[in-house]
Design a protein around this motif. Sequence first.
Motif, PDB file in Angstrom:
ATOM      1  N   ASN A   1       0.905  -1.141   0.214  1.00  0.00           N
ATOM      2  CA  ASN A   1      -0.092   0.037   0.013  1.00  0.00           C
ATOM      3  C   ASN A   1       0.976   1.039  -0.035  1.00  0.00           C
ATOM      4  O   ASN A   1       0.402   2.290  -0.491  1.00  0.00           O
ATOM      5  CB  ASN A   1      -0.948  -0.057   1.125  1.00  0.00           C
ATOM      6  CG  ASN A   1      -1.899  -1.117   1.033  1.00  0.00           C
ATOM      7  OD1 ASN A   1      -2.516  -1.567   0.104  1.00  0.00           O
ATOM      8  ND2 ASN A   1      -2.382  -1.468   2.345  1.00  0.00           N
ATOM      9  N   ILE A   2       2.086   1.161   0.437  1.00  0.00           N
ATOM     10  CA  ILE A   2       2.901   2.157   0.357  1.00  0.00           C
ATOM     11  C   ILE A   2       4.275   1.953  -0.497  1.00  0.00           C
ATOM     12  O   ILE A   2       5.211   2.862  -0.184  1.00  0.00           O
ATOM     13  CB  ILE A   2       3.367   2.564   2.147  1.00  0.00           C
ATOM     14  CG1 ILE A   2       4.211   1.600   2.603  1.00  0.00           C
ATOM     15  CG2 ILE A   2       2.210   3.073   2.752  1.00  0.00           C
ATOM     16  CD1 ILE A   2       4.779   1.726   3.920  1.00  0.00           C
ATOM     17  N   GLY A   3       4.034   1.218  -1.380  1.00  0.00           N
ATOM     18  CA  GLY A   3       4.952   0.994  -2.687  1.00  0.00           C
ATOM     19  C   GLY A   3       6.228   0.384  -1.878  1.00  0.00           C
ATOM     20  O   GLY A   3       7.303   0.316  -2.598  1.00  0.00           O
ATOM     21  N   LEU A   4       6.120  -0.439  -1.066  1.00  0.00           N
ATOM     22  CA  LEU A   4       7.421  -1.137  -0.435  1.00  0.00           C
ATOM     23  C   LEU A   4       6.917  -2.747  -0.366  1.00  0.00           C
ATOM     24  O   LEU A   4       5.810  -3.187  -0.491  1.00  0.00           O
ATOM     25  CB  LEU A   4       7.728  -0.775   1.127  1.00  0.00           C
ATOM     26  CG  LEU A   4       8.324   0.701   1.257  1.00  0.00           C
ATOM     27  CD1 LEU A   4       8.163   1.095   2.740  1.00  0.00           C
ATOM     28  CD2 LEU A   4       9.495   0.902   0.567  1.00  0.00           C
ATOM     29  N   SER A   5       8.104  -3.433  -0.295  1.00  0.00           N
ATOM     30  CA  SER A   5       8.144  -5.004   0.084  1.00  0.00           C
ATOM     31  C   SER A   5       8.712  -5.347   0.788  1.00  0.00           C
ATOM     32  O   SER A   5       9.856  -4.639   1.260  1.00  0.00           O
ATOM     33  CB  SER A   5       8.416  -5.638  -1.566  1.00  0.00           C
ATOM     34  OG  SER A   5       9.856  -5.594  -1.523  1.00  0.00           O
ATOM     35  N   PRO A   6       8.524  -6.476   1.621  1.00  0.00           N
ATOM     36  CA  PRO A   6       9.482  -7.002   2.772  1.00  0.00           C
ATOM     37  C   PRO A   6      10.788  -7.314   2.106  1.00  0.00           C
ATOM     38  O   PRO A   6      11.891  -6.952   2.934  1.00  0.00           O
ATOM     39  CB  PRO A   6       8.654  -8.242   3.068  1.00  0.00           C
ATOM     40  CG  PRO A   6       7.141  -8.286   2.669  1.00  0.00           C
ATOM     41  CD  PRO A   6       7.371  -7.441   1.435  1.00  0.00           C
ATOM     42  N   ARG A   7      11.048  -7.739   0.855  1.00  0.00           N
ATOM     43  CA  ARG A   7      12.556  -7.754   0.503  1.00  0.00           C
ATOM     44  C   ARG A   7      13.281  -6.585   0.609  1.00  0.00           C
ATOM     45  O   ARG A   7      14.423  -6.430   0.748  1.00  0.00           O
ATOM     46  CB  ARG A   7      12.145  -8.432  -0.846  1.00  0.00           C
ATOM     47  CG  ARG A   7      12.417  -9.833  -1.034  1.00  0.00           C
ATOM     48  CD  ARG A   7      12.699 -10.366  -2.816  1.00  0.00           C
ATOM     49  NE  ARG A   7      14.003 -10.710  -2.727  1.00  0.00           N
ATOM     50  CZ  ARG A   7      15.000 -10.515  -2.687  1.00  0.00           C
ATOM     51  NH1 ARG A   7      15.146  -9.050  -2.983  1.00  0.00           N
ATOM     52  NH2 ARG A   7      16.039 -10.940  -2.832  1.00  0.00           N
ATOM     53  N   THR A   8      12.330  -5.429  -0.039  1.00  0.00           N
ATOM     54  CA  THR A   8      13.198  -4.143   0.123  1.00  0.00           C
ATOM     55  C   THR A   8      13.576  -3.696   1.306  1.00  0.00           C
ATOM     56  O   THR A   8      14.550  -3.364   1.563  1.00  0.00           O
ATOM     57  CB  THR A   8      12.368  -3.282  -0.638  1.00  0.00           C
ATOM     58  OG1 THR A   8      11.925  -3.632  -2.020  1.00  0.00           O
ATOM     59  CG2 THR A   8      12.782  -1.882  -0.746  1.00  0.00           C
ATOM     60  N   ILE A   9      12.652  -4.021   2.194  1.00  0.00           N
ATOM     61  CA  ILE A   9      12.920  -3.365   3.614  1.00  0.00           C
ATOM     62  C   ILE A   9      13.976  -4.319   4.219  1.00  0.00           C
ATOM     63  O   ILE A   9      15.027  -3.606   4.958  1.00  0.00           O
ATOM     64  CB  ILE A   9      11.836  -3.477   4.444  1.00  0.00           C
ATOM     65  CG1 ILE A   9      10.776  -2.279   4.133  1.00  0.00           C
ATOM     66  CG2 ILE A   9      11.895  -3.108   6.158  1.00  0.00           C
ATOM     67  CD1 ILE A   9       9.409  -2.533   4.638  1.00  0.00           C
ATOM     68  N   LEU A  10      14.174  -5.499   4.038  1.00  0.00           N
ATOM     69  CA  LEU A  10      14.881  -6.457   4.404  1.00  0.00           C
ATOM     70  C   LEU A  10      16.445  -6.094   4.061  1.00  0.00           C
ATOM     71  O   LEU A  10      17.282  -6.250   4.707  1.00  0.00           O
ATOM     72  CB  LEU A  10      14.591  -8.040   4.170  1.00  0.00           C
ATOM     73  CG  LEU A  10      15.473  -9.191   4.840  1.00  0.00           C
ATOM     74  CD1 LEU A  10      15.860  -8.883   6.315  1.00  0.00           C
ATOM     75  CD2 LEU A  10      15.035 -10.591   4.377  1.00  0.00           C
ATOM     76  N   SER A  11      16.354  -6.008   2.600  1.00  0.00           N
ATOM     77  CA  SER A  11      17.737  -5.597   2.241  1.00  0.00           C
ATOM     78  C   SER A  11      18.302  -4.152   2.541  1.00  0.00           C
ATOM     79  O   SER A  11      19.473  -4.172   2.856  1.00  0.00           O
ATOM     80  CB  SER A  11      17.361  -5.564   0.625  1.00  0.00           C
ATOM     81  OG  SER A  11      18.708  -5.171  -0.015  1.00  0.00           O
ATOM     82  N   ALA A  12      17.462  -3.283   2.613  1.00  0.00           N
ATOM     83  CA  ALA A  12      17.847  -2.111   3.249  1.00  0.00           C
ATOM     84  C   ALA A  12      18.329  -2.380   4.671  1.00  0.00           C
ATOM     85  O   ALA A  12      19.561  -1.698   5.258  1.00  0.00           O
ATOM     86  CB  ALA A  12      16.787  -0.974   3.381  1.00  0.00           C
ATOM     87  N   TYR A  13      17.770  -3.118   5.642  1.00  0.00           N
ATOM     88  CA  TYR A  13      18.132  -3.212   7.070  1.00  0.00           C
ATOM     89  C   TYR A  13      19.473  -3.855   7.147  1.00  0.00           C
ATOM     90  O   TYR A  13      20.364  -3.736   7.834  1.00  0.00           O
ATOM     91  CB  TYR A  13      17.013  -3.964   7.888  1.00  0.00           C
ATOM     92  CG  TYR A  13      17.216  -4.036   9.359  1.00  0.00           C
ATOM     93  CD1 TYR A  13      17.158  -2.926   9.947  1.00  0.00           C
ATOM     94  CD2 TYR A  13      17.369  -5.287   9.506  1.00  0.00           C
ATOM     95  CE1 TYR A  13      17.323  -2.953  11.440  1.00  0.00           C
ATOM     96  CE2 TYR A  13      17.506  -5.566  11.060  1.00  0.00           C
ATOM     97  CZ  TYR A  13      17.659  -4.158  11.882  1.00  0.00           C
ATOM     98  OH  TYR A  13      18.029  -4.390  13.225  1.00  0.00           O
ATOM     99  N   GLY A  14      19.585  -4.966   6.065  1.00  0.00           N
ATOM    100  CA  GLY A  14      20.647  -5.572   6.165  1.00  0.00           C
ATOM    101  C   GLY A  14      21.973  -4.902   5.779  1.00  0.00           C
ATOM    102  O   GLY A  14      23.038  -5.107   6.299  1.00  0.00           O
ATOM    103  N   ALA A  15      21.628  -4.033   4.681  1.00  0.00           N
ATOM    104  CA  ALA A  15      23.030  -3.116   4.539  1.00  0.00           C
ATOM    105  C   ALA A  15      23.265  -2.165   5.673  1.00  0.00           C
ATOM    106  O   ALA A  15      24.367  -1.994   5.813  1.00  0.00           O
ATOM    107  CB  ALA A  15      22.463  -2.144   3.369  1.00  0.00           C
ATOM    108  N   VAL A  16      22.299  -1.698   6.451  1.00  0.00           N
ATOM    109  CA  VAL A  16      22.526  -0.683   7.415  1.00  0.00           C
ATOM    110  C   VAL A  16      23.179  -1.430   8.392  1.00  0.00           C
ATOM    111  O   VAL A  16      24.390  -1.068   8.968  1.00  0.00           O
ATOM    112  CB  VAL A  16      21.083  -0.262   7.975  1.00  0.00           C
ATOM    113  CG1 VAL A  16      21.297   0.513   9.477  1.00  0.00           C
ATOM    114  CG2 VAL A  16      20.547   0.972   6.976  1.00  0.00           C
ATOM    115  N   ILE A  17      22.728  -2.673   8.889  1.00  0.00           N
ATOM    116  CA  ILE A  17      23.406  -3.589   9.958  1.00  0.00           C
ATOM    117  C   ILE A  17      24.766  -3.973   9.637  1.00  0.00           C
ATOM    118  O   ILE A  17      25.701  -4.002  10.161  1.00  0.00           O
ATOM    119  CB  ILE A  17      22.556  -4.799  10.312  1.00  0.00           C
ATOM    120  CG1 ILE A  17      21.195  -4.401  11.057  1.00  0.00           C
ATOM    121  CG2 ILE A  17      23.448  -5.621  11.263  1.00  0.00           C
ATOM    122  CD1 ILE A  17      21.285  -3.529  12.144  1.00  0.00           C
ATOM    123  N   ALA A  18      25.109  -4.255   8.229  1.00  0.00           N
ATOM    124  CA  ALA A  18      26.445  -4.690   7.710  1.00  0.00           C
ATOM    125  C   ALA A  18      27.240  -3.482   7.998  1.00  0.00           C
ATOM    126  O   ALA A  18      28.434  -3.584   8.591  1.00  0.00           O
ATOM    127  CB  ALA A  18      26.364  -4.929   6.323  1.00  0.00           C
TER     128      ALA A  18
END
Length: 145
Positions: free
Chosen positions: A39-56
Amino acid sequence: MARLPAVPLSAIILGVAGLIPFLGFAALAVSGSDGGLGNIGLSPRTILSAYGAVIASFLGGIRWGAAAARGGSNGDYVIAIVPSLVAWAAMAAPAPWDLRILGVLVLAWGLVDQDLPRRGLSPVWLGRLRLVLSGVAGAALLVAA
């Protein structure tokens, strides 16, 4: 035999809390549900990828901080930027390679940083906690890939 210092409770709580987005968004990605994120133009994969990059990037910061606080070598500073650069490249990679790269990076970095306690740059408990947290986070990224 010397007793190992206990892991601070706050490190355990915050470390485990940091796994919640990995596990939650990986579960959504695997299930095929978007959890309403579409509904807001996001997907779980996109959020997971971004979070993974931040944590890395955060993982690289651990080495940088340890080197600065405890007199690490120039090599420690060079190695510390690797997770950020690899995570940045992973963000540009197509699916499923983005999550695969991040998963391997997070898993590997849990092992790479095991030299920090051995060299006296971090407490022993941090190395052990990192192995567990990196193992769960890396596995979640790979499963979601």
